[in-house]
Design a protein around this motif. Structure first.
Motif, PDB file in Angstrom:
ATOM      1  N   HIS A  80       0.794  -1.226   0.000  1.00  0.00           N
ATOM      2  CA  HIS A  80       0.000   0.000   0.000  1.00  0.00           C
ATOM      3  C   HIS A  80       0.832   1.285   0.000  1.00  0.00           C
ATOM      4  CE1 HIS A  80      -3.781  -2.097   0.378  1.00  0.00           C
ATOM      5  NE2 HIS A  80      -3.193  -2.898   1.239  1.00  0.00           N
ATOM      6  N   THR A  81       1.862   1.345   0.805  1.00  0.00           N
ATOM      7  CA  THR A  81       2.676   2.562   0.890  1.00  0.00           C
ATOM      8  C   THR A  81       4.151   2.205   1.116  1.00  0.00           C
ATOM      9  OG1 THR A  81       2.192   2.721   3.244  1.00  0.00           O
ATOM     10  CG2 THR A  81       0.851   4.084   1.771  1.00  0.00           C
ATOM     11  N   PRO A  82       4.791   1.646   0.117  1.00  0.00           N
ATOM     12  CA  PRO A  82       6.186   1.222   0.297  1.00  0.00           C
ATOM     13  C   PRO A  82       7.126   2.386   0.621  1.00  0.00           C
ATOM     14  CG  PRO A  82       5.557   1.110  -2.013  1.00  0.00           C
ATOM     15  CD  PRO A  82       4.308   1.395  -1.236  1.00  0.00           C
ATOM     16  N   GLU A  83       6.759   3.590   0.202  1.00  0.00           N
ATOM     17  CA  GLU A  83       7.623   4.740   0.454  1.00  0.00           C
ATOM     18  C   GLU A  83       7.756   5.053   1.938  1.00  0.00           C
ATOM     19  OE1 GLU A  83       3.506   6.209  -0.396  1.00  0.00           O
ATOM     20  OE2 GLU A  83       4.832   4.834  -1.400  1.00  0.00           O
ATOM     21  N   LEU A  84       6.777   4.692   2.737  1.00  0.00           N
ATOM     22  CA  LEU A  84       6.882   4.935   4.180  1.00  0.00           C
ATOM     23  C   LEU A  84       8.043   4.174   4.791  1.00  0.00           C
ATOM     24  CD1 LEU A  84       3.248   4.941   5.624  1.00  0.00           C
ATOM     25  CD2 LEU A  84       4.889   6.804   5.619  1.00  0.00           C
ATOM     26  N   LEU A  85       8.236   2.948   4.371  1.00  0.00           N
ATOM     27  CA  LEU A  85       9.323   2.144   4.931  1.00  0.00           C
ATOM     28  C   LEU A  85      10.692   2.615   4.456  1.00  0.00           C
ATOM     29  CD1 LEU A  85       7.772  -1.431   4.714  1.00  0.00           C
ATOM     30  CD2 LEU A  85       8.096  -0.025   6.747  1.00  0.00           C
ATOM     31  N   GLU A  86      10.717   3.435   3.431  1.00  0.00           N
ATOM     32  CA  GLU A  86      11.985   3.950   2.927  1.00  0.00           C
ATOM     33  C   GLU A  86      12.422   5.211   3.658  1.00  0.00           C
ATOM     34  OE1 GLU A  86      11.367   4.430  -1.253  1.00  0.00           O
ATOM     35  OE2 GLU A  86      10.972   2.305  -1.544  1.00  0.00           O
ATOM     36  N   CYS A  87      11.548   5.795   4.461  1.00  0.00           N
ATOM     37  CA  CYS A  87      11.876   7.005   5.219  1.00  0.00           C
ATOM     38  C   CYS A  87      12.805   6.660   6.382  1.00  0.00           C
ATOM     39  CB  CYS A  87      10.617   7.670   5.759  1.00  0.00           C
ATOM     40  SG  CYS A  87       9.516   8.293   4.495  1.00  0.00           S
ATOM     41  N   TYR A  88      13.795   7.503   6.576  1.00  0.00           N
ATOM     42  CA  TYR A  88      14.738   7.306   7.667  1.00  0.00           C
ATOM     43  C   TYR A  88      14.008   7.315   9.011  1.00  0.00           C
ATOM     44  CZ  TYR A  88      18.518   8.101  10.935  1.00  0.00           C
ATOM     45  OH  TYR A  88      19.387   7.997  11.990  1.00  0.00           O
ATOM     46  N   GLY A  89      14.255   6.302   9.824  1.00  0.00           N
ATOM     47  CA  GLY A  89      13.692   6.243  11.159  1.00  0.00           C
ATOM     48  C   GLY A  89      12.273   5.719  11.247  1.00  0.00           C
ATOM     49  N   VAL A  90      11.691   5.329  10.121  1.00  0.00           N
ATOM     50  CA  VAL A  90      10.321   4.816  10.125  1.00  0.00           C
ATOM     51  C   VAL A  90      10.361   3.313   9.939  1.00  0.00           C
ATOM     52  CG1 VAL A  90       8.070   4.869   8.999  1.00  0.00           C
ATOM     53  CG2 VAL A  90       9.401   6.975   9.205  1.00  0.00           C
ATOM     54  N   GLY A  91       9.986   2.610  10.974  1.00  0.00           N
ATOM     55  CA  GLY A  91       9.920   1.158  10.912  1.00  0.00           C
ATOM     56  C   GLY A  91       8.492   0.708  10.689  1.00  0.00           C
ATOM     57  N   PRO A  92       8.278  -0.576  10.710  1.00  0.00           N
ATOM     58  CA  PRO A  92       6.938  -1.102  10.459  1.00  0.00           C
ATOM     59  C   PRO A  92       5.886  -0.582  11.440  1.00  0.00           C
ATOM     60  CG  PRO A  92       8.539  -2.885  10.507  1.00  0.00           C
ATOM     61  CD  PRO A  92       9.255  -1.644  10.881  1.00  0.00           C
ATOM     62  N   GLY A  93       6.239  -0.464  12.712  1.00  0.00           N
ATOM     63  CA  GLY A  93       5.277   0.009  13.705  1.00  0.00           C
ATOM     64  C   GLY A  93       4.857   1.447  13.473  1.00  0.00           C
ATOM     65  N   THR A  94       5.826   2.298  13.208  1.00  0.00           N
ATOM     66  CA  THR A  94       5.531   3.705  12.956  1.00  0.00           C
ATOM     67  C   THR A  94       4.741   3.869  11.666  1.00  0.00           C
ATOM     68  OG1 THR A  94       7.548   4.361  14.100  1.00  0.00           O
ATOM     69  CG2 THR A  94       6.560   5.987  12.621  1.00  0.00           C
ATOM     70  N   ALA A  95       5.145   3.164  10.638  1.00  0.00           N
ATOM     71  CA  ALA A  95       4.435   3.245   9.358  1.00  0.00           C
ATOM     72  C   ALA A  95       2.990   2.781   9.510  1.00  0.00           C
ATOM     73  CB  ALA A  95       5.159   2.426   8.298  1.00  0.00           C
ATOM     74  N   ALA A  96       2.778   1.700  10.247  1.00  0.00           N
ATOM     75  CA  ALA A  96       1.419   1.214  10.468  1.00  0.00           C
ATOM     76  C   ALA A  96       0.601   2.234  11.248  1.00  0.00           C
ATOM     77  CB  ALA A  96       1.449  -0.120  11.204  1.00  0.00           C
ATOM     78  N   ALA A  97       1.212   2.865  12.255  1.00  0.00           N
ATOM     79  CA  ALA A  97       0.509   3.884  13.037  1.00  0.00           C
ATOM     80  C   ALA A  97       0.122   5.070  12.161  1.00  0.00           C
ATOM     81  CB  ALA A  97       1.381   4.346  14.203  1.00  0.00           C
ATOM     82  N   LEU A  98       1.009   5.456  11.252  1.00  0.00           N
ATOM     83  CA  LEU A  98       0.695   6.555  10.334  1.00  0.00           C
ATOM     84  C   LEU A  98      -0.486   6.210   9.442  1.00  0.00           C
ATOM     85  CD1 LEU A  98       4.272   7.679   9.301  1.00  0.00           C
ATOM     86  CD2 LEU A  98       2.557   9.107  10.435  1.00  0.00           C
ATOM     87  N   LEU A  99      -0.485   4.995   8.918  1.00  0.00           N
ATOM     88  CA  LEU A  99      -1.601   4.574   8.068  1.00  0.00           C
ATOM     89  C   LEU A  99      -2.912   4.526   8.838  1.00  0.00           C
ATOM     90  CD1 LEU A  99      -0.196   1.749   5.784  1.00  0.00           C
ATOM     91  CD2 LEU A  99      -0.930   4.031   5.160  1.00  0.00           C
ATOM     92  N   ILE A 100      -2.870   4.030  10.046  1.00  0.00           N
ATOM     93  CA  ILE A 100      -4.079   3.973  10.860  1.00  0.00           C
ATOM     94  C   ILE A 100      -4.572   5.383  11.169  1.00  0.00           C
ATOM     95  CG2 ILE A 100      -4.964   3.348  13.146  1.00  0.00           C
ATOM     96  CD1 ILE A 100      -3.013   0.894  12.950  1.00  0.00           C
ATOM     97  N   ALA A 101      -3.647   6.276  11.496  1.00  0.00           N
ATOM     98  CA  ALA A 101      -4.028   7.648  11.853  1.00  0.00           C
ATOM     99  C   ALA A 101      -4.611   8.410  10.672  1.00  0.00           C
ATOM    100  CB  ALA A 101      -2.818   8.394  12.409  1.00  0.00           C
ATOM    101  N   THR A 102      -4.059   8.204   9.502  1.00  0.00           N
ATOM    102  CA  THR A 102      -4.532   8.965   8.347  1.00  0.00           C
ATOM    103  C   THR A 102      -5.793   8.376   7.748  1.00  0.00           C
ATOM    104  OG1 THR A 102      -3.113   7.730   6.820  1.00  0.00           O
ATOM    105  CG2 THR A 102      -2.257   9.798   7.703  1.00  0.00           C
ATOM    106  N   GLY A 103      -5.909   7.061   7.805  1.00  0.00           N
ATOM    107  CA  GLY A 103      -7.083   6.427   7.221  1.00  0.00           C
ATOM    108  C   GLY A 103      -7.228   6.800   5.755  1.00  0.00           C
ATOM    109  N   ASP A 104      -8.433   7.150   5.351  1.00  0.00           N
ATOM    110  CA  ASP A 104      -8.697   7.555   3.973  1.00  0.00           C
ATOM    111  C   ASP A 104      -8.623   9.059   3.793  1.00  0.00           C
ATOM    112  OD1 ASP A 104      -9.064   4.980   3.070  1.00  0.00           O
ATOM    113  OD2 ASP A 104     -11.216   4.983   3.506  1.00  0.00           O
TER     114      ASP A 104
END
Length: 63
Positions: A22-46
């Motif tokens: 869904h958002t591979p670019e999130l995992l490419e950001c420095y300091g963003v791991g799976p947990g943080t990326a998942a939290a961002l997706l949950i927070a933003t929703g649609d």
């Protein structure tokens, strides 16, 4: 303990697989791991435009 470690790793890999689809670019950001990326997706929703700044994101976690 070993069984729990394996289960944790399997769950982590499932999260990574979903993020890569869904958002591979999130995992490419420095300091963003799976947990943080998942939290961002949950927070933003649609509605990702609601997170216009760090402050708007922070308010989701404190409000």
């Amino acid at each position: 303990m070993e069984e729990l470690d394996e289960e944790i790793e399997a769950q982590k890999q499932q999260i990574i697989d979903v993020l890569k689809r869904h958002t591979p670019e999130l995992l490419e950001c420095y300091g963003v791991g799976p947990g943080t990326a998942a939290a961002l997706l949950i927070a933003t929703g649609d509605n990702p435009e609601r997170l216009r700044s760090e402050a708007s994101f922070a308010s989701l976690w404190t409000g």
